[in-house]
Design a protein around this motif. Structure first.
Motif, PDB file in Angstrom:
ATOM      1  N   TRP A   1       0.384   5.506  14.503  1.00  0.00           N
ATOM      2  CA  TRP A   1       0.223   4.586  13.377  1.00  0.00           C
ATOM      3  C   TRP A   1      -1.011   3.709  13.579  1.00  0.00           C
ATOM      4  CZ3 TRP A   1       2.727   5.117   9.038  1.00  0.00           C
ATOM      5  CH2 TRP A   1       4.054   5.546   9.001  1.00  0.00           C
ATOM      6  N   SER A   2      -1.672   3.378  12.476  1.00  0.00           N
ATOM      7  CA  SER A   2      -2.733   2.353  12.485  1.00  0.00           C
ATOM      8  C   SER A   2      -2.708   1.659  11.130  1.00  0.00           C
ATOM      9  CB  SER A   2      -4.106   2.962  12.751  1.00  0.00           C
ATOM     10  OG  SER A   2      -4.466   3.893  11.746  1.00  0.00           O
ATOM     11  N   ARG A   3      -3.066   0.381  11.127  1.00  0.00           N
ATOM     12  CA  ARG A   3      -3.025  -0.383   9.882  1.00  0.00           C
ATOM     13  C   ARG A   3      -4.366  -0.266   9.162  1.00  0.00           C
ATOM     14  NH1 ARG A   3       0.380  -5.612   8.717  1.00  0.00           N
ATOM     15  NH2 ARG A   3      -0.393  -6.135   6.631  1.00  0.00           N
ATOM     16  N   LEU A   4      -4.311  -0.154   7.820  1.00  0.00           N
ATOM     17  CA  LEU A   4      -5.517  -0.082   7.003  1.00  0.00           C
ATOM     18  C   LEU A   4      -5.690  -1.369   6.207  1.00  0.00           C
ATOM     19  CD1 LEU A   4      -5.241   3.550   5.523  1.00  0.00           C
ATOM     20  CD2 LEU A   4      -6.543   2.797   7.516  1.00  0.00           C
ATOM     21  N   ASN A   5      -6.928  -1.774   6.026  1.00  0.00           N
ATOM     22  CA  ASN A   5      -7.268  -2.940   5.195  1.00  0.00           C
ATOM     23  C   ASN A   5      -8.263  -2.495   4.129  1.00  0.00           C
ATOM     24  OD1 ASN A   5      -5.795  -5.136   6.580  1.00  0.00           O
ATOM     25  ND2 ASN A   5      -7.127  -4.568   8.301  1.00  0.00           N
ATOM     26  N   PRO A   6      -7.768  -1.921   3.028  1.00  0.00           N
ATOM     27  CA  PRO A   6      -8.669  -1.378   2.006  1.00  0.00           C
ATOM     28  C   PRO A   6      -9.452  -2.461   1.289  1.00  0.00           C
ATOM     29  CG  PRO A   6      -6.406  -1.349   1.235  1.00  0.00           C
ATOM     30  CD  PRO A   6      -6.353  -1.754   2.674  1.00  0.00           C
ATOM     31  N   SER A   7     -10.604  -2.077   0.775  1.00  0.00           N
ATOM     32  CA  SER A   7     -11.443  -2.991  -0.004  1.00  0.00           C
ATOM     33  C   SER A   7     -11.194  -2.755  -1.488  1.00  0.00           C
ATOM     34  CB  SER A   7     -12.916  -2.739   0.327  1.00  0.00           C
ATOM     35  OG  SER A   7     -13.273  -1.400   0.009  1.00  0.00           O
ATOM     36  N   GLY A   8     -11.993  -3.425  -2.324  1.00  0.00           N
ATOM     37  CA  GLY A   8     -11.894  -3.230  -3.764  1.00  0.00           C
ATOM     38  C   GLY A   8     -10.904  -4.163  -4.428  1.00  0.00           C
ATOM     39  N   VAL A   9     -10.538  -3.829  -5.657  1.00  0.00           N
ATOM     40  CA  VAL A   9      -9.597  -4.625  -6.447  1.00  0.00           C
ATOM     41  C   VAL A   9      -8.200  -4.061  -6.232  1.00  0.00           C
ATOM     42  CG1 VAL A   9      -8.993  -5.438  -8.748  1.00  0.00           C
ATOM     43  CG2 VAL A   9     -11.389  -5.075  -8.152  1.00  0.00           C
ATOM     44  N   LYS A  10      -7.375  -4.792  -5.513  1.00  0.00           N
ATOM     45  CA  LYS A  10      -6.046  -4.308  -5.136  1.00  0.00           C
ATOM     46  C   LYS A  10      -5.035  -4.588  -6.241  1.00  0.00           C
ATOM     47  CE  LYS A  10      -7.338  -5.562  -0.436  1.00  0.00           C
ATOM     48  NZ  LYS A  10      -7.064  -6.466   0.706  1.00  0.00           N
ATOM     49  N   PRO A  11      -4.018  -3.717  -6.371  1.00  0.00           N
ATOM     50  CA  PRO A  11      -2.954  -3.979  -7.354  1.00  0.00           C
ATOM     51  C   PRO A  11      -2.181  -5.242  -6.972  1.00  0.00           C
ATOM     52  CG  PRO A  11      -2.853  -1.720  -6.502  1.00  0.00           C
ATOM     53  CD  PRO A  11      -3.806  -2.458  -5.642  1.00  0.00           C
ATOM     54  N   LEU A  12      -1.654  -5.922  -7.972  1.00  0.00           N
ATOM     55  CA  LEU A  12      -0.761  -7.037  -7.691  1.00  0.00           C
ATOM     56  C   LEU A  12       0.504  -6.491  -7.034  1.00  0.00           C
ATOM     57  CD1 LEU A  12      -1.041  -9.064 -11.024  1.00  0.00           C
ATOM     58  CD2 LEU A  12      -2.073  -9.628  -8.829  1.00  0.00           C
ATOM     59  N   PRO A  13       1.136  -7.250  -6.149  1.00  0.00           N
ATOM     60  CA  PRO A  13       2.363  -6.769  -5.506  1.00  0.00           C
ATOM     61  C   PRO A  13       3.417  -6.382  -6.541  1.00  0.00           C
ATOM     62  CG  PRO A  13       1.570  -8.747  -4.416  1.00  0.00           C
ATOM     63  CD  PRO A  13       0.739  -8.581  -5.650  1.00  0.00           C
ATOM     64  N   ARG A  14       4.097  -5.262  -6.289  1.00  0.00           N
ATOM     65  CA  ARG A  14       5.090  -4.746  -7.237  1.00  0.00           C
ATOM     66  C   ARG A  14       5.960  -3.703  -6.554  1.00  0.00           C
ATOM     67  NH1 ARG A  14       0.969  -2.396 -11.403  1.00  0.00           N
ATOM     68  NH2 ARG A  14      -0.203  -4.167 -10.596  1.00  0.00           N
TER      69      ARG A  14
END
Length: 582
Positions: free
Chosen positions: A285-298
């Motif tokens: 496992w590794s954690r990702l930190n994506p860039s860009g415009v993220k969706p609102l939590p849902r």
């Protein structure tokens, strides 16, 4: 060494606690499961009467959610299996199988002997071998009152070439669960997460299991690194190289205090990567930190894999929990996640040609007032910069360079084309799926197909039966393939006849037959609703009838509902009525 030893002890302690909890849940729910097994066996006895494959042309399936929608690997068909429907009084589960022909826009119901028991919240994966196969694992069966649940741990395969169901009995399968996720990566089916619930307890999972399609064996993966916490209903997407999967979001519950549960919507992202050879593969496992415009939590969003290494996310709901109430904001937006670039971006519909012409015409009229000096300067390339700002403050900048001369020539040519078509298209209302959660989604030939789902108005849950498509290459407009049938939106009150429910339950259908009095009441309600005027657009209709729909929404949601939510629901109700009465 001391710190490392403490961490290892903590991990082992957490694993022991989870194992004890799972054993406790299993023991307490055993009696409930025995009762439900008897009910499941009763339904299976009805299915056992099917002795041959029967294909029947049919109308669209009844409203449902938490079913599976898959694309046939060799034909222009979509496959719909299972799902659930709740009419306000009883829960209905399905094991029906439908094939939707994309080119003919037609549906066929296929009855196959010895199908899997009725279920929802399962997972289905398409494999291209042997003329095409659909693998189904897990899911749940609910009692008619929706208070008890049986969680499956069975594995089935539908052989599409021969139209036969086969149950695969292999040891070492994951424990019974629903809300999990399953994907195909190389020659393995990977199962992650999910939950098991009884009337007293519940448990969420974050384990990963693999089913080998060559050896027909189950194995639990031994993973290194820190992965996601236990959850269900996440997004699970295989990487393009086939050596990993990406996990995003999900939902879980935890005990805040005695008899009080707290729901958590997750918005983190992880990569599960495979390394080494097939004989000695290792997963980490590794954690990702994506860039860009993220969706609102849902939670409850729909997910599918699009072309070009892009995963897509549609809709969902964000629940706002208060002491004695639970209200949800439903979405109908679409986001893409570029797996190769590790970046989110919202989907922007480009609109039809007529809309583009109108925008160009407006720009041309503005340019008539420019000076000669401005016109000469405009002969060079034009750089357009757009900034999209998400609600969390993230900014994405898009740059596009357009040769001015070419753009002007193109504009003049297009303005001369099909004026009548342009006027007709401009008058057509904008079509898009209404906000919803738990819809089914899949991609075939670069088109996204979206079916069903649900949204809530006050204490009432409305289950949908409409089917939409969106060309992911053109990204111009949603197309309605199957309109929603308002008759399937019946919500039964406590005064409804018990005999009707028992008869419909035996049939396994969700279309309840109302008595004459309830039909007359329904007709009276429809008569009171303001009709759309000839040629009136959706926006004009919503503006003209706003007062009526806001009043109806307020009556359904109660005096304590927030004005913003009442307005949102009122507009959605007006939209549904407008589209169904056209």
């Amino acid at each position: 060494m001391g710190k490392k030893g403490k961490k290892e002890k903590k991990v082992k302690g957490a694993e022991k606690t989870a194992a004890k909890m799972e054993k406790k849940v299993s023991k307490r729910s055993k009696r409930e499961e025995e009762d439900l097994e008897a009910l499941i066996a009763e339904f299976q006895s009805l299915d056992a009467k099917k002795t041959q494959v029967v294909e029947t042309a049919c109308a669209p399936p009844s409203s449902r959610l938490n079913a599976s929608l898959c694309a046939h690997p060799e034909k222009d068909e979509l496959i719909l299996f299972g799902g659930e429907f709740f009419n306000g009084k009883k829960t209905f589960l399905y094991n029906e199988l439908f094939f939707y022909n994309i080119r003919k826009n037609s549906l066929v119901k296929v009855d196959i002997p010895n199908p899997p028991p009725r279920r929802c919240a399962h997972q289905a994966v398409i494999v291209s071998q042997g003329g095409g196969q659909m693998w189904v694992f897990g899911g749940e069966f609910a009692s008619p009152d929706g208070e008890q649940f049986y969680h499956y741990k069975d594995l089935w395969v539908l052989h599409l070439g021969t139209r036969t169901w086969e149950q695969i009995k292999a040891p070492g399968a994951p424990s019974g669960r629903s809300g999990h996720r399953m994907v195909l990566t190389k020659r393995q089916l990977l199962v992650f997460g999910g939950f098991h619930e009884s009337t007293r307890d519940y448990i969420y999972y974050n384990d990963v299991h693999s089913f080998n399609l060559d050896t027909f064996t189950w194995s639990r993966l031994q993973l290194s690194g820190t992965g996601p916490c236990p959850r269900s209903a996440c997004q699970m997407t295989p990487t393009p190289d086939g050596n990993g999967v990406i996990i995003y979001g999900g939902y879980s519950k935890s005990r805040a205090k005695k008899d009080v549960d707290k729901g958590t919507i997750h918005s983190d992202m992880f990569l599960l990567r495979r390394e080494g050879t097939e004989e000695n593969e290792k997963w980490s496992w590794s954690r990702l930190n994506p860039s860009g415009v993220k969706p609102l939590p849902r939670s409850g969003f729909s997910l599918a894999v699009g072309p070009g290494g892009r995963a897509l996310l549609f809709g969902g709901v964000c629940d706002e929990e208060e002491e004695e109430s639970l209200e949800g904001d439903f979405f109908n937006d679409l986001y893409f996640f570029d797996i190769n670039k590790n970046r989110w971006f919202p989907a922007q519909l480009k609109g039809s040609k007529s809309e583009k012409k109108k925008r160009r015409r407006g720009k041309k009229e503005e340019q008539t007032n420019e000076t000669e000096e401005d016109k000469e300067a405009a002969q060079g390339p034009t750089e357009i910069i757009k900034e999209i700002v998400a609600e969390d403050g993230t900014v994405m900048t898009i740059k596009e360079v357009i040769p001015a001369t070419h753009a002007a020539e193109e504009s003049e040519e297009e303005e001369e084309e099909d004026e009548e078509e342009e006027e007709a298209a401009a008058a057509a209302p904008l079509v898009e799926p209404c906000p919803r959660s738990s819809a089914m989604a899949t991609v075939k030939h670069g088109k996204l197909y979206l079916y069903g789902g649900m949204f809530e108005v006050g204490d009432r849950q409305f289950t949908l039966s409409d089917l939409y498509s969106l060309d992911l290459h053109k990204m111009d407009r949603w197309e309605v393939l199957v309109e929603m049938d308002p008759k399937t939106q019946e919500w039964l009150e406590e005064s409804e006849s018990e005999d009707e429910d028992e008869e419909e339950e035996a049939k396994g259908g969700a279309e309840e037959e109302e008595d004459e009095d309830s039909e007359e009441e329904s007709e009276d309600e429809d008569a009171e609703q303001p009709p759309a005027e000839p040629g009136e657009t959706l926006a004009d209709y919503q503006t003209r009838t706003e007062k009526y729909w806001l009043g109806l929404a307020r009556a359904n949601m109660g005096p304590d509902a927030k004005d913003k939510k009442v307005q949102k629901v009122g507009l959605a109700m007006a939209k549904v009525f407008y589209e169904n009465k056209e």
